[in-house]
Structures are given as structure tokens and as C-alpha cells.
Scaffold this motif. Structure first.
Motif, PDB file in Angstrom:
ATOM      1  N   LEU A   1      52.614 -14.738 -80.635  1.00 24.02           N
ATOM      2  CA  LEU A   1      53.917 -14.256 -81.065  1.00 24.02           C
ATOM      3  C   LEU A   1      54.968 -14.636 -80.032  1.00 24.02           C
ATOM      4  O   LEU A   1      54.712 -14.640 -78.839  1.00 24.02           O
ATOM      5  CB  LEU A   1      53.914 -12.736 -81.230  1.00 24.02           C
ATOM      6  CG  LEU A   1      53.141 -12.190 -82.417  1.00 24.02           C
ATOM      7  CD1 LEU A   1      53.132 -10.673 -82.368  1.00 24.02           C
ATOM      8  CD2 LEU A   1      53.739 -12.660 -83.718  1.00 24.02           C
ATOM      9  N   GLY A   2      56.138 -14.911 -80.482  1.00 28.95           N
ATOM     10  CA  GLY A   2      57.247 -15.235 -79.604  1.00 28.95           C
ATOM     11  C   GLY A   2      58.531 -14.810 -80.274  1.00 28.95           C
ATOM     12  O   GLY A   2      58.524 -14.228 -81.365  1.00 28.95           O
ATOM     13  N   PRO A   3      59.659 -15.099 -79.667  1.00 33.28           N
ATOM     14  CA  PRO A   3      60.913 -14.730 -80.313  1.00 33.28           C
ATOM     15  C   PRO A   3      61.111 -15.548 -81.583  1.00 33.28           C
ATOM     16  O   PRO A   3      60.622 -16.669 -81.691  1.00 33.28           O
ATOM     17  CB  PRO A   3      61.975 -15.076 -79.264  1.00 33.28           C
ATOM     18  CG  PRO A   3      61.325 -16.062 -78.365  1.00 33.28           C
ATOM     19  CD  PRO A   3      59.858 -15.784 -78.404  1.00 33.28           C
ATOM     20  N   PRO A   4      61.806 -14.995 -82.550  1.00 36.11           N
ATOM     21  CA  PRO A   4      62.067 -15.750 -83.768  1.00 36.11           C
ATOM     22  C   PRO A   4      62.852 -17.021 -83.437  1.00 36.11           C
ATOM     23  O   PRO A   4      63.654 -17.032 -82.503  1.00 36.11           O
ATOM     24  CB  PRO A   4      62.915 -14.806 -84.623  1.00 36.11           C
ATOM     25  CG  PRO A   4      62.920 -13.503 -83.930  1.00 36.11           C
ATOM     26  CD  PRO A   4      62.393 -13.686 -82.571  1.00 36.11           C
ATOM     27  N   PRO A   5      62.611 -18.093 -84.166  1.00 43.50           N
ATOM     28  CA  PRO A   5      63.357 -19.332 -83.895  1.00 43.50           C
ATOM     29  C   PRO A   5      64.839 -19.132 -84.157  1.00 43.50           C
ATOM     30  O   PRO A   5      65.236 -18.327 -85.000  1.00 43.50           O
ATOM     31  CB  PRO A   5      62.747 -20.342 -84.857  1.00 43.50           C
ATOM     32  CG  PRO A   5      62.098 -19.530 -85.924  1.00 43.50           C
ATOM     33  CD  PRO A   5      61.719 -18.224 -85.300  1.00 43.50           C
ATOM     34  N   ASN A   6      65.665 -19.819 -83.409  1.00 44.07           N
ATOM     35  CA  ASN A   6      67.117 -19.812 -83.580  1.00 44.07           C
ATOM     36  C   ASN A   6      67.751 -18.444 -83.314  1.00 44.07           C
ATOM     37  O   ASN A   6      68.773 -18.127 -83.897  1.00 44.07           O
ATOM     38  CB  ASN A   6      67.516 -20.301 -84.977  1.00 44.07           C
ATOM     39  CG  ASN A   6      66.975 -21.677 -85.262  1.00 44.07           C
ATOM     40  OD1 ASN A   6      66.931 -22.523 -84.375  1.00 44.07           O
ATOM     41  ND2 ASN A   6      66.531 -21.905 -86.487  1.00 44.07           N
ATOM     42  N   LEU A   7      67.135 -17.646 -82.472  1.00 39.73           N
ATOM     43  CA  LEU A   7      67.718 -16.355 -82.128  1.00 39.73           C
ATOM     44  C   LEU A   7      68.637 -16.553 -80.936  1.00 39.73           C
ATOM     45  O   LEU A   7      68.249 -17.103 -79.915  1.00 39.73           O
ATOM     46  CB  LEU A   7      66.636 -15.325 -81.783  1.00 39.73           C
ATOM     47  CG  LEU A   7      67.154 -13.966 -81.339  1.00 39.73           C
ATOM     48  CD1 LEU A   7      67.844 -13.253 -82.491  1.00 39.73           C
ATOM     49  CD2 LEU A   7      66.032 -13.119 -80.798  1.00 39.73           C
ATOM     50  N   ILE A   8      69.867 -16.098 -81.068  1.00 41.18           N
ATOM     51  CA  ILE A   8      70.845 -16.201 -79.993  1.00 41.18           C
ATOM     52  C   ILE A   8      71.264 -14.787 -79.613  1.00 41.18           C
ATOM     53  O   ILE A   8      71.647 -13.992 -80.463  1.00 41.18           O
ATOM     54  CB  ILE A   8      72.083 -17.008 -80.448  1.00 41.18           C
ATOM     55  CG1 ILE A   8      71.653 -18.416 -80.861  1.00 41.18           C
ATOM     56  CG2 ILE A   8      73.126 -17.045 -79.344  1.00 41.18           C
ATOM     57  CD1 ILE A   8      72.742 -19.191 -81.560  1.00 41.18           C
TER      58      ILE A   8
ATOM     59  N   LEU B   1      47.643  -9.035 -82.395  1.00 43.62           N
ATOM     60  CA  LEU B   1      48.740  -9.574 -83.180  1.00 43.62           C
ATOM     61  C   LEU B   1      48.893 -11.057 -82.871  1.00 43.62           C
ATOM     62  O   LEU B   1      48.810 -11.472 -81.715  1.00 43.62           O
ATOM     63  CB  LEU B   1      50.041  -8.840 -82.864  1.00 43.62           C
ATOM     64  CG  LEU B   1      50.041  -7.342 -83.162  1.00 43.62           C
ATOM     65  CD1 LEU B   1      51.348  -6.722 -82.698  1.00 43.62           C
ATOM     66  CD2 LEU B   1      49.842  -7.091 -84.639  1.00 43.62           C
ATOM     67  N   SER B   2      49.121 -11.824 -83.906  1.00 40.08           N
ATOM     68  CA  SER B   2      49.346 -13.254 -83.688  1.00 40.08           C
ATOM     69  C   SER B   2      50.353 -13.739 -84.719  1.00 40.08           C
ATOM     70  O   SER B   2      50.592 -13.103 -85.746  1.00 40.08           O
ATOM     71  CB  SER B   2      48.041 -14.038 -83.806  1.00 40.08           C
ATOM     72  OG  SER B   2      47.490 -13.886 -85.084  1.00 40.08           O
ATOM     73  N   GLY B   3      50.911 -14.873 -84.412  1.00 37.83           N
ATOM     74  CA  GLY B   3      51.891 -15.473 -85.309  1.00 37.83           C
ATOM     75  C   GLY B   3      51.210 -16.287 -86.404  1.00 37.83           C
ATOM     76  O   GLY B   3      50.015 -16.126 -86.671  1.00 37.83           O
ATOM     77  N   GLN B   4      51.962 -17.163 -86.979  1.00 37.33           N
ATOM     78  CA  GLN B   4      51.480 -17.998 -88.087  1.00 37.33           C
ATOM     79  C   GLN B   4      50.319 -18.871 -87.615  1.00 37.33           C
ATOM     80  O   GLN B   4      50.360 -19.453 -86.532  1.00 37.33           O
ATOM     81  CB  GLN B   4      52.633 -18.868 -88.591  1.00 37.33           C
ATOM     82  CG  GLN B   4      52.427 -19.406 -89.966  1.00 37.33           C
ATOM     83  CD  GLN B   4      53.713 -20.023 -90.485  1.00 37.33           C
ATOM     84  OE1 GLN B   4      54.577 -20.422 -89.728  1.00 37.33           O
ATOM     85  NE2 GLN B   4      53.825 -20.097 -91.796  1.00 37.33           N
ATOM     86  N   ASN B   5      49.246 -18.918 -88.388  1.00 38.50           N
ATOM     87  CA  ASN B   5      48.042 -19.703 -88.098  1.00 38.50           C
ATOM     88  C   ASN B   5      47.423 -19.349 -86.746  1.00 38.50           C
ATOM     89  O   ASN B   5      46.893 -20.209 -86.054  1.00 38.50           O
ATOM     90  CB  ASN B   5      48.344 -21.213 -88.150  1.00 38.50           C
ATOM     91  CG  ASN B   5      48.785 -21.641 -89.533  1.00 38.50           C
ATOM     92  OD1 ASN B   5      48.280 -21.133 -90.532  1.00 38.50           O
ATOM     93  ND2 ASN B   5      49.717 -22.557 -89.592  1.00 38.50           N
ATOM     94  N   GLY B   6      47.527 -18.103 -86.338  1.00 37.90           N
ATOM     95  CA  GLY B   6      46.913 -17.649 -85.105  1.00 37.90           C
ATOM     96  C   GLY B   6      47.693 -17.967 -83.850  1.00 37.90           C
ATOM     97  O   GLY B   6      47.216 -17.728 -82.738  1.00 37.90           O
ATOM     98  N   ALA B   7      48.891 -18.509 -83.998  1.00 37.73           N
ATOM     99  CA  ALA B   7      49.706 -18.844 -82.830  1.00 37.73           C
ATOM    100  C   ALA B   7      50.190 -17.567 -82.151  1.00 37.73           C
ATOM    101  O   ALA B   7      50.329 -16.530 -82.791  1.00 37.73           O
ATOM    102  CB  ALA B   7      50.904 -19.693 -83.261  1.00 37.73           C
TER     103      ALA B   7
END
Length: 144
Positions: free
Chosen positions: A120-127, A112-118
Motif C-alpha cells: 500500500l502507498g499513497p494514492p496516485p496523483n495526490l497533492i 493489507l496489500s494493494g492491487q495484485n499484492g503490491a
């Protein structure tokens, strides 16, 4: 644990065997030759004895080992079914499938990878807020 490893008398050993077979302390005490009138109390007292309870546990484990098939036994059974030409092909195929699953032949690995092969991490701006609840247990609230 062998019976010879423990300091049990003949009636205690008989009690252990009867209890491991049936699970009823009073009945096991009676079968071991203890007083019928006091069997309830004697059975309860014997189960509190460390050596008696260790022997009962050992006998129970031995019985379980005889009743429960090991992984190797299951694999041997599936292999014999798979190779037996007298058995229906669908059953042979099922045995082959179960054998393959047990041996990990069908594991699917997915990267599994994020956008453009980056990565995966937490979604941006998640509090994430930890808020104490009325019962004292924390409640997790997430905002995005």
C-alpha cells in the motif's frame, strides 16, 4: 519512600497521613496538632515543603496501589470465576472471554496489500498543500 528516609517531625508526618487520606491541607494541619487559627497558612506552607510533598505523594501512591487491581489480580479473578461450577455458564464464559482478551488470545492479524499484492502507498496523483491560516496554524488541503 519510607518515612524514615525523610527528615519529618512527628506533626509533619501526621499532616502527611491526614492530607493523603483527606486531601484538605487546613483540616490535615488541624489533625496534626497545628494551630486552628493558622491551619490554612500552615497547611499551604507544609505542602510547599519538598520533603512533606514527597511523603504525601508516597502515601498516595501506596493507597492507590491497594485500591487498584493489577492485571494479575484481574486474571486470577476471571480464572476463579471461569472454573467455579456453581456460577452460571454465561458468567463463566464471559470470564473466559475477558481472560482470553487480556492475554491476547483473540488478536486478529490482517495483512493489507494493494492491487495484485503490491504494498500500500499513497494514492496516485495526490497533492498535499500546506496553507497558512489566518490564526497562524497550518491548514492541510488535499487534491486528487
Amino acid at each position: 519512600m519510607m518515612a524514615s528516609d525523610l527528615k519529618l517531625n512527628r506533626r509533619q508526618e501526621l499532616f502527611c497521613q491526614a492530607f493523603a487520606a483527606g486531601g484538605n491541607a487546613a483540616a490535615a494541619a488541624r489533625k496534626a496538632g497545628y494551630s486552628v487559627k493558622a491551619a490554612d497558612r500552615i497547611g499551604e506552607r507544609l505542602l510547599r515543603n519538598a520533603e512533606v510533598s514527597a511523603r504525601v505523594r508516597a502515601l498516595s501512591e501506596e493507597a492507590d496501589a491497594k485500591l487498584i487491581a493489577t492485571s494479575r489480580e484481574r486474571q486470577q479473578m476471571w480464572t476463579s470465576i471461569m472454573r467455579d461450577t456453581r456460577i452460571e455458564p454465561k458468567d463463566r464464559l464471559k470470564a473466559s472471554e475477558l481472560l482470553g482478551k487480556a492475554q491476547g488470545d483473540f488478536l486478529e492479524r490482517v495483512a493489507l496489500s494493494g492491487q495484485n499484492g503490491a504494498p500500500l502507498g499513497p494514492p496516485p496523483n495526490l497533492i498535499i498543500n500546506f496553507v497558512p491560516a489566518k490564526d497562524g496554524k497550518p491548514v492541510i488541503e488535499a487534491e486528487s
